[in-house]
Write a protein that holds these residues in place. Sequence first.
Motif, PDB file in Angstrom:
ATOM      1  N   PHE A   7       0.848  -1.184   0.000  1.00 59.46           N
ATOM      2  CA  PHE A   7       0.000   0.000   0.000  1.00 59.46           C
ATOM      3  C   PHE A   7       0.882   1.233   0.000  1.00 59.46           C
ATOM      4  O   PHE A   7       1.672   1.441   0.919  1.00 59.46           O
ATOM      5  CB  PHE A   7      -0.930   0.006   1.223  1.00 59.46           C
ATOM      6  N   ALA A   8       0.765   2.054  -1.033  1.00 60.53           N
ATOM      7  CA  ALA A   8       1.559   3.275  -1.146  1.00 60.53           C
ATOM      8  C   ALA A   8       0.671   4.470  -0.838  1.00 60.53           C
ATOM      9  O   ALA A   8      -0.378   4.651  -1.459  1.00 60.53           O
ATOM     10  CB  ALA A   8       2.146   3.394  -2.554  1.00 60.53           C
ATOM     11  N   THR A   9       1.084   5.287   0.115  1.00 57.08           N
ATOM     12  CA  THR A   9       0.252   6.402   0.554  1.00 57.08           C
ATOM     13  C   THR A   9       0.994   7.722   0.446  1.00 57.08           C
ATOM     14  O   THR A   9       2.205   7.799   0.676  1.00 57.08           O
ATOM     15  CB  THR A   9      -0.205   6.202   2.011  1.00 57.08           C
ATOM     16  N   ASP A  10       0.242   8.761   0.081  1.00 55.39           N
ATOM     17  CA  ASP A  10       0.803  10.120   0.119  1.00 55.39           C
ATOM     18  C   ASP A  10       0.279  10.884   1.332  1.00 55.39           C
ATOM     19  O   ASP A  10       0.463  12.101   1.426  1.00 55.39           O
ATOM     20  CB  ASP A  10       0.486  10.878  -1.172  1.00 55.39           C
ATOM     21  N   LEU A  11      -0.408  10.164   2.238  1.00 54.41           N
ATOM     22  CA  LEU A  11      -0.925  10.705   3.500  1.00 54.41           C
ATOM     23  C   LEU A  11      -2.122  11.645   3.313  1.00 54.41           C
ATOM     24  O   LEU A  11      -2.572  12.264   4.272  1.00 54.41           O
ATOM     25  CB  LEU A  11       0.174  11.440   4.289  1.00 54.41           C
ATOM     26  N   SER A  12      -2.662  11.739   2.122  1.00 53.56           N
ATOM     27  CA  SER A  12      -3.806  12.622   1.881  1.00 53.56           C
ATOM     28  C   SER A  12      -5.100  11.955   2.332  1.00 53.56           C
ATOM     29  O   SER A  12      -5.162  10.740   2.557  1.00 53.56           O
ATOM     30  CB  SER A  12      -3.909  12.986   0.403  1.00 53.56           C
ATOM     31  N   GLN A  13      -6.152  12.741   2.422  1.00 50.63           N
ATOM     32  CA  GLN A  13      -7.455  12.223   2.826  1.00 50.63           C
ATOM     33  C   GLN A  13      -7.974  11.211   1.810  1.00 50.63           C
ATOM     34  O   GLN A  13      -8.671  10.260   2.163  1.00 50.63           O
ATOM     35  CB  GLN A  13      -8.456  13.382   2.966  1.00 50.63           C
ATOM     36  N   GLU A  14      -7.607  11.408   0.524  1.00 53.52           N
ATOM     37  CA  GLU A  14      -8.061  10.486  -0.518  1.00 53.52           C
ATOM     38  C   GLU A  14      -7.495   9.083  -0.317  1.00 53.52           C
ATOM     39  O   GLU A  14      -8.050   8.115  -0.828  1.00 53.52           O
ATOM     40  CB  GLU A  14      -7.640  11.008  -1.897  1.00 53.52           C
ATOM     41  N   ASN A  15      -6.405   8.972   0.437  1.00 54.54           N
ATOM     42  CA  ASN A  15      -5.790   7.661   0.657  1.00 54.54           C
ATOM     43  C   ASN A  15      -6.431   6.884   1.800  1.00 54.54           C
ATOM     44  O   ASN A  15      -6.086   5.730   2.021  1.00 54.54           O
ATOM     45  CB  ASN A  15      -4.297   7.835   0.941  1.00 54.54           C
ATOM     46  N   ARG A  16      -7.324   7.505   2.531  1.00 56.28           N
ATOM     47  CA  ARG A  16      -7.945   6.828   3.673  1.00 56.28           C
ATOM     48  C   ARG A  16      -8.745   5.595   3.235  1.00 56.28           C
ATOM     49  O   ARG A  16      -8.633   4.531   3.836  1.00 56.28           O
ATOM     50  CB  ARG A  16      -8.841   7.817   4.435  1.00 56.28           C
ATOM     51  N   ALA A  17      -9.544   5.756   2.189  1.00 57.78           N
ATOM     52  CA  ALA A  17     -10.325   4.625   1.688  1.00 57.78           C
ATOM     53  C   ALA A  17      -9.410   3.512   1.198  1.00 57.78           C
ATOM     54  O   ALA A  17      -9.678   2.321   1.414  1.00 57.78           O
ATOM     55  CB  ALA A  17     -11.258   5.084   0.578  1.00 57.78           C
ATOM     56  N   ALA A  18      -8.333   3.888   0.512  1.00 53.14           N
ATOM     57  CA  ALA A  18      -7.412   2.885  -0.006  1.00 53.14           C
ATOM     58  C   ALA A  18      -6.718   2.135   1.131  1.00 53.14           C
ATOM     59  O   ALA A  18      -6.487   0.914   1.038  1.00 53.14           O
ATOM     60  CB  ALA A  18      -6.384   3.554  -0.909  1.00 53.14           C
ATOM     61  N   PHE A  19      -6.373   2.831   2.204  1.00 48.83           N
ATOM     62  CA  PHE A  19      -5.731   2.186   3.349  1.00 48.83           C
ATOM     63  C   PHE A  19      -6.682   1.158   3.966  1.00 48.83           C
ATOM     64  O   PHE A  19      -6.284   0.017   4.264  1.00 48.83           O
ATOM     65  CB  PHE A  19      -5.339   3.247   4.378  1.00 48.83           C
ATOM     66  N   ALA A  20      -7.931   1.545   4.134  1.00 47.57           N
ATOM     67  CA  ALA A  20      -8.906   0.614   4.698  1.00 47.57           C
ATOM     68  C   ALA A  20      -9.108  -0.583   3.780  1.00 47.57           C
ATOM     69  O   ALA A  20      -9.226  -1.727   4.245  1.00 47.57           O
ATOM     70  CB  ALA A  20     -10.230   1.340   4.941  1.00 47.57           C
ATOM     71  N   ARG A  21      -9.158  -0.346   2.469  1.00 49.65           N
ATOM     72  CA  ARG A  21      -9.312  -1.458   1.533  1.00 49.65           C
ATOM     73  C   ARG A  21      -8.097  -2.371   1.573  1.00 49.65           C
ATOM     74  O   ARG A  21      -8.236  -3.605   1.509  1.00 49.65           O
ATOM     75  CB  ARG A  21      -9.519  -0.913   0.119  1.00 49.65           C
ATOM     76  N   ALA A  22      -6.909  -1.807   1.684  1.00 51.77           N
ATOM     77  CA  ALA A  22      -5.702  -2.619   1.761  1.00 51.77           C
ATOM     78  C   ALA A  22      -5.716  -3.505   3.010  1.00 51.77           C
ATOM     79  O   ALA A  22      -5.324  -4.672   2.964  1.00 51.77           O
ATOM     80  CB  ALA A  22      -4.465  -1.717   1.758  1.00 51.77           C
TER      81      ALA A  22
END
Length: 281
Positions: A7-22
Motif C-alpha cells: 500500500f503506497a500512501t501520500d498521506l492525503s485524505q483520498e488515501n484513507r479509503a485505499a488504506f482501509a481497503r488494503a
Amino acid sequence: MSRTLLFATDLSQENRAAFARALRLAHQQGAQLDTLHVLDPYLPHRMLHDLELAVNDDISATLTDLREDYALELPSLMIQTVVGEPHVEIVREAHERQASLIVLGMHRKRGQKDLLYGTTMMRILRSAPCPVVVASYLPTQPWQHIVVPIDFSLTARQTLKEALIRFPEAKLTLLHAWSLPGELELGNQAFYAQWRDHEVARLRETLDNEVESLLRELDGVPDIELVLEPGQPCDVLHDYIKRHSPELVMLGSRSRPHQPNPLTEMLLSEPHCDLMICRPW
C-alpha cells in the motif's frame, strides 16, 4: 512463501479509503501488508529524520482509526519510508518484495482526463509488475459485485483469470460491448434484424465457450453472468456502472505508454467504483 500487498500512501485524505481497503484485502488473503511512503529527495537531510518519525506516527494513527471505524483485523504489517521519486520507488519496492498487489488511493485530479497524464498513479499503472488497485470508496464490506469487460484478447482472459482466483465468492459480471456493420443504415430492416440476432447469438456462444474453457482450469466457480450490450466499450461500461453500481471494475493493461486505455481514463477521471488494473500475462 507468504503473499505481500503493498500500500503506497501520500498521506492525503483520498488515501484513507485505499488504506482501509488494503487492510481488508490483506486480512482476506492472509497476506502481509507493507505500507510505504516516499519522501521528497530534495528536502534538507536534517529534516528527513524528524519527517520520517512524523510520517510513521501519522500512518499508525490512521491505522488505529480505520480499524476502529470498520472493525478491521490487523494483518501482519510493516511501515516504511524511503527517499526518491514516488513512482520509481513504489515499483521498485513491488519488485523487491514480490508483491502480489499494489493498492493506491484515487488521484485528486479527478474529472479532468488531461491532468492524469504523467501523474504518479498513471506511471505506476504502466510499470507495475503486479495488479494495481485504485480505491476511492470506503470498504464497508468485501467487493461483492465485480465487472470484468471482456473480449477475445489474451489481456481479457488473464484479467478474468485474476478475478476468478482472487474473488471466488463475488458475483462476476462479464461485460462485452458489440457492434455490427450496417447497423446505422439497415438497423430498421427485418432481414437485418434477423441476421443481427443470429450473429449476437453466435457471439454469445463463442464467449460462453471461452469462459467455460477457463473455468475448467480453476477450482471453484463463482456466480458469473455474461452480459452482451450493443455500443462502444466506454459507453457500454459507463451505462452499466450507472445502472448496477458494482463495487469494482477489473481491466487489463495493454496500452502503449503514451496511449492510455480509454476505459481506464474514463474510470479514473469519473470514478463510480474501485478499479483494478491487471497485467496482460
